[in-house]
Design a protein around this motif. Structure first.
Motif, PDB file in Angstrom:
ATOM      1  N   ILE A 171      -5.221   1.748  -4.049  1.00 39.01           N
ATOM      2  CA  ILE A 171      -5.408   1.680  -5.412  1.00 39.01           C
ATOM      3  C   ILE A 171      -6.668   2.750  -5.734  1.00 39.01           C
ATOM      4  O   ILE A 171      -6.410   3.468  -6.798  1.00 39.01           O
ATOM      5  CB  ILE A 171      -5.895   0.336  -5.840  1.00 39.01           C
ATOM      6  CG1 ILE A 171      -4.969  -0.864  -5.564  1.00 39.01           C
ATOM      7  CG2 ILE A 171      -6.641   0.199  -7.063  1.00 39.01           C
ATOM      8  CD1 ILE A 171      -5.274  -2.200  -5.920  1.00 39.01           C
ATOM      9  N   VAL A 209       2.658   1.749  -3.372  1.00 45.41           N
ATOM     10  CA  VAL A 209       1.511   2.265  -4.385  1.00 45.41           C
ATOM     11  C   VAL A 209       1.443   3.862  -4.129  1.00 45.41           C
ATOM     12  O   VAL A 209       1.160   4.662  -5.155  1.00 45.41           O
ATOM     13  CB  VAL A 209       0.307   1.297  -4.408  1.00 45.41           C
ATOM     14  CG1 VAL A 209      -0.855   2.078  -5.157  1.00 45.41           C
ATOM     15  CG2 VAL A 209       0.488   0.120  -4.847  1.00 45.41           C
ATOM     16  N   SER A 249       0.759  -1.120   0.011  1.00 51.05           N
ATOM     17  CA  SER A 249      -0.053   0.033   0.210  1.00 51.05           C
ATOM     18  C   SER A 249       0.864   1.299   0.012  1.00 51.05           C
ATOM     19  O   SER A 249       0.622   2.274  -0.875  1.00 51.05           O
ATOM     20  CB  SER A 249      -0.797   0.119   1.316  1.00 51.05           C
ATOM     21  OG  SER A 249      -1.943  -1.239   1.108  1.00 51.05           O
ATOM     22  N   THR A 307      -4.938   6.053  -5.769  1.00 46.22           N
ATOM     23  CA  THR A 307      -3.910   6.288  -6.873  1.00 46.22           C
ATOM     24  C   THR A 307      -4.839   6.500  -8.261  1.00 46.22           C
ATOM     25  O   THR A 307      -4.520   7.277  -8.954  1.00 46.22           O
ATOM     26  CB  THR A 307      -3.153   4.922  -7.248  1.00 46.22           C
ATOM     27  OG1 THR A 307      -2.563   4.710  -6.127  1.00 46.22           O
ATOM     28  CG2 THR A 307      -2.212   5.102  -8.308  1.00 46.22           C
TER      29      THR A 307
END
Length: 267
Positions: A253, A31, A28, A256
């Motif tokens: 995610i 990312v 995590s 992002t």
């Protein structure tokens, strides 16, 4: 100075982030950190800052600790900001002799410093909420596929964690040397800033010697425990992904993708 270094220190609190699998935290954080490369607009920086603040609050670690951890790098942040301000060409808003301050320089300096602060805060959360052994185990599990091509994953993971853990240890040794000199009547903090930089040079020799001695002691301790190359060693706590781990990685995610949407949409 010792308490100002957050990287490599672990703080025990009963938070969700502490209970996450180290692999989930590593993935995590990687990312999220990579997503910071897409930060461009002011709105994206604000969203990233709010997201990082939520992570800090969720960790249940006092915010003053993170503020104190930024003090040792204030000089680096200031230098980075001024470098961008004076070296970026653009619309001049103030000048003196060969020194020019531009609008683009102020914008670039603010963005770079802002991004560095967010990265440091995230890295601090990772080390403050994860024990060194758990971090090494998680890193080893993530890099396990590389062992098929004869990459020493176990040794590499242990080396990375020891390097991180040595940061506060080196700072502690530096504090002891400074206290020893102060006890002999020499206080570096009373020296003016230009001379203070050169005053730290003689301190590097005993600092390097004590660091090497600690490294040798650690090597002897590892050999005495028959660690070897680390292959085939068992662990007491087995890592297992839970729902919260998948939820944390999903949030990373989504964050992002949100920044990517801002960049593509020019928001």
């Amino acid at each position: 100075m010792e308490n100002s270094i957050l990287i490599g220190q672990f703080t025990e609190t009963n938070s969700i982030i502490h209970r996450l699998d180290p692999r989930a935290k590593l993935l995590s954080m990687i990312v999220i950190m990579l997503s910071f490369l897409m930060l461009e607009s002011f709105i994206s920086y604000v969203v990233a800052t709010i997201f990082v603040l939520i992570i800090l609050v969720t960790s249940k670690i006092p915010l003053r600790m993170f503020g104190r951890g930024l003090k040792p790098i204030l000089f680096i942040l200031m230098f980075t900001f001024l470098y961008n301000v004076f070296m970026t060409k653009g619309t001049i808003i103030w000048s003196w002799s060969f020194i020019h301050v531009t609008v683009e320089g102020l914008q670039n300096g603010t963005r770079v410093v802002w991004r560095i602060v967010l990265l440091i805060l995230l890295a601090s959360v990772l080390t403050l909420t994860t024990k060194p052994l758990s971090l090494a185990q998680g890193l080893e599990k993530l890099l396990a596929p590389l062992s098929k091509i004869n990459v020493p994953v176990e040794q590499f993971s242990l080396m990375i964690v020891i390097a991180i853990r040595f940061i506060p240890t080196i700072v502690q040794e530096l504090d002891r040397i400074l206290l020893a000199q102060k006890a002999r009547g020499y206080d570096i903090s009373s020296v003016k800033l230009p001379k203070r930089i050169f005053a730290y040079i003689p301190i590097l020799i005993p600092l390097f010697m004590t660091t090497i001695q600690r490294a040798e002691q650690l090597t002897s301790a590892i050999d005495a425990r028959a660690y070897g190359n680390g292959k085939g060693r068992t662990v007491y706590r087995q890592l297992k992904f839970e729902r919260t781990d998948y939820f944390a990685m999903g949030l990373a995610i989504v964050f992002t993708v949100t920044l990517l949407f801002f960049k593509i949409g020019g928001i």
